[in-house]
Design an enzyme around this catalytic site. Structure first.
Site, mmCIF file in Angstrom:
data_model
loop_
_atom_site.group_PDB
_atom_site.id
_atom_site.type_symbol
_atom_site.label_atom_id
_atom_site.label_comp_id
_atom_site.label_asym_id
_atom_site.label_seq_id
_atom_site.Cartn_x
_atom_site.Cartn_y
_atom_site.Cartn_z
ATOM 1 C CD GLU A 70 -37.552 85.058 -40.698
ATOM 2 O OE1 GLU A 70 -36.452 84.611 -40.004
ATOM 3 O OE2 GLU A 70 -37.880 86.125 -40.212
ATOM 4 C CG ASP B 105 -41.760 83.898 -33.886
ATOM 5 O OD1 ASP B 105 -41.891 85.084 -34.566
ATOM 6 O OD2 ASP B 105 -40.879 83.546 -33.146
#
EC number: 3.2.1.37
Length: 535
Positions: A186, A14
């Site tokens: 997301e 991420d």
């Protein structure tokens, strides 16, 4: 020069990349591992060093009791107004219809300086990010979680203004993007480029279907037009590509006016035991970070070389800057604090669980709860960062009952780990025991117990990882080693094995001491060696 991917090996998912002058920083998720968030620094996008772990205090991050793969999800790091801004989620529930979690903001003048106490922002969804608008306003974005029956859980990307002076969200929350047919939208990051707002999101889930989607608008609150060749990044169409799971990305413009995209990726290995239903492989190193170059066409960014990304990427036109290693092959615990590459589970390294000063040149761990505990473990570990390596330690430990054990551990989560430990047998005294936990199925496969002679002060323990398998060895003098003939599967320490692939970390190796009798019997570890090898 070339950027060789992945640039951050091992569990480093991420990535949120930003620039401060001519310095580049990436923040990555740490989930249940403490301290929270890893920030890496680079001067050239080729070489990266671990520069900081900003969430050092329980006032910033309290994870005791957090579930496996809970904790810090998808931090967003930015630089504006002369300081660094870090926004992150602390996820408390990962299973079921609810995704309880809280989003926070901390700031610092320097990434390796003191970070502020957190401002709690909201709890409406995860993967928050902070956008600094040219107007001077600031906005928080996050995916919106919908627990209701007959509603899709991923309800879109929400936007709300943040007041710096009031330290809170103000105004109306608005869903600005519902996503594409890929779904599972997301990880929003918002950019303002040439008078246009660009919204970069992740879609498709974080397994092999993962992707990065980008959309644009003339207004911050939309409507957003999706890229004509969306997704801009995915490897789902290329199952033999060495970089898989490509998605969850962020963008940076260099000081040389070039554009790059940092993204999550995984490098699968394959096993002879693989079934026809598991053709994509397993990623024991977890989700890693890669960097791709971007080019612009008709106001849209494209990944140079194709949307699945490249292993080798043209580096930006800037001076090359290498760093001295921040982790030595052998750590003899001579410093007054743990090396930055070590982490603990859920709680900070305090005298409750250990010390590097009480017994000089040793790591002392006080026996705590078992490896299945989500509360207080005395476990110090580092990431697997290669498919081939050895890890070795020496432990001095004198248990008095079978509930006391200390040794070398390879770990994914509380349900999946292996451990070679010094422990106690009522009939034999001190012994070595091999324990295996696979999706909570517990076994101790040694047929013959390994007895430790009374006069032996240190027991030497080693693990040898060779791609799809690993084995333990032991020695009583560090010269003559005995291999334990129980081959273990590296694939069983991967996201893809854990309960069908629903978790998000990666394999760790480290030192652990447990005392479920409650006596806190200490173990002293003389050194820890982590050395990458060849095939």
């Amino acid at each position: 020069m070339k950027i060789t991917n992945p640039v951050l090996k091992g569990f480093n998912p991420d990535p949120s990349i930003c620039r401060a002058g001519e310095d580049y920083y990436m923040a990555v998720s740490t989930f249940e591992w403490f301290p929270g968030v890893q920030i890496y620094h680079s001067k050239d996008l080729i070489h990266w060093r671990l520069a900081a772990r900003p969430l050092q205090k329980t006032s910033q991050l309290d994870m005791k009791g957090n579930p496996d793969s809970g904790g810090v999800w998808a931090p967003c790091l930015s630089y504006a107004d002369g300081q660094f801004w870090l926004i992150y989620s602390d996820i408390k529930v990962v299973d079921g219809p609810f995704k309880d979690g809280h989003n926070y903001l901390v700031t610092a003048d320097a990434v390796d300086g003191e970070w502020s106490d957190p401002v709690r922002l909201n709890s409406s969804g995860f993967d928050p990010s902070l956008f600094h608008d040219p107007s001077g306003k600031k906005y928080v974005l996050n995916m919106l979680w919908d627990h209701r029956e007959k509603h899709h859980s991923f309800a879109g990307i929400a936007l709300q203004e943040y007041s710096v002076s009031e330290k809170k969200l103000v105004g109306e929350r608005k869903v600005i993007f519902k996503g594409t047919p890929i779904k599972l939208t997301e990880a929003p990051h918002l950019y303002y480029i040439n008078d246009v707002y660009y919204l970069l999101t992740a879609e498709g889930g974080t397994r092999y279907e993962h992707a990065a989607t980008i959309a644009r608008s003339s207004r911050i609150d939309g409507p957003y037009e999706v890229h004509p060749d969306n997704p801009i990044l995915t490897a789902f169409h290329a199952p033999s590509h060495p970089l898989q799971k490509c998605g969850h990305a962020s963008i940076v413009q260099t000081h040389t006016n070039e554009w790059y995209l940092a993204h999550l990726t995984g490098r699968p290995i394959h096993s002879s035991k693989e079934s026809i239903f598991q053709q994509r492989g397993w990623c024991p190193l977890g989700r890693e970070t890669a960097i791709q170059k971007l080019e612009w066409k008709d106001g849209w960014p494209y990944v140079v070389g194709g949307k699945e990304g490249l292993l080798e990427v043209e580096a930006p036109a800037m001076s090359v800057k290498e760093f001295s290693p921040t982790y030595h092959i052998v750590d003899e615990f001579k410093d007054s604090s743990l090396n930055r590459h070590f982490q603990t589970l859920r709680i900070p390294f305090t005298d409750q669980i250990g010390s590097v000063t009480e017994n000089p040149h040793h790591l002392r761990l006080y026996g705590q709860e078992s490896l299945t505990s989500k509360f207080t473990q005395a476990f110090v570990a580092r990431r697997w960062q290669s498919f081939y390596f050895e890890a070795e330690t020496a432990v001095s430990f004198f248990p008095k009952n079978f509930q006391q054990a200390a040794g070398l551990v390879n770990y994914y989560n509380t349900e999946n780990w292996t451990a070679l430990q010094v422990t106690y047998d009522d009939a034999l005294g001190r012994i070595l025991e091999l324990s295996v936990c696979e999706n909570l199925a517990f076994s101790q496969p040694l047929i013959k117990k390994i007895i430790i002679p009374d006069e032996i002060p240190y027991v030497y323990l080693k693990v040898t990882v060779q791609r799809e398998t690993y084995t333990y060895s032991y020695s009583f003098d560090q010269q003559e080693w005995e291999k334990i003939d129980v081959p273990l599967e590296s694939t069983h320490l991967s996201d893809d094995f854990i309960r069908g692939g629903g978790f998000f970390t990666g394999a760790f190796v480290g030192m652990q001491c447990q005392d479920t009798s409650g006596e806190r019997l200490p173990a002293d570890f003389k050194y820890f060696r982590y050395e990458e090898t060849t095939e």
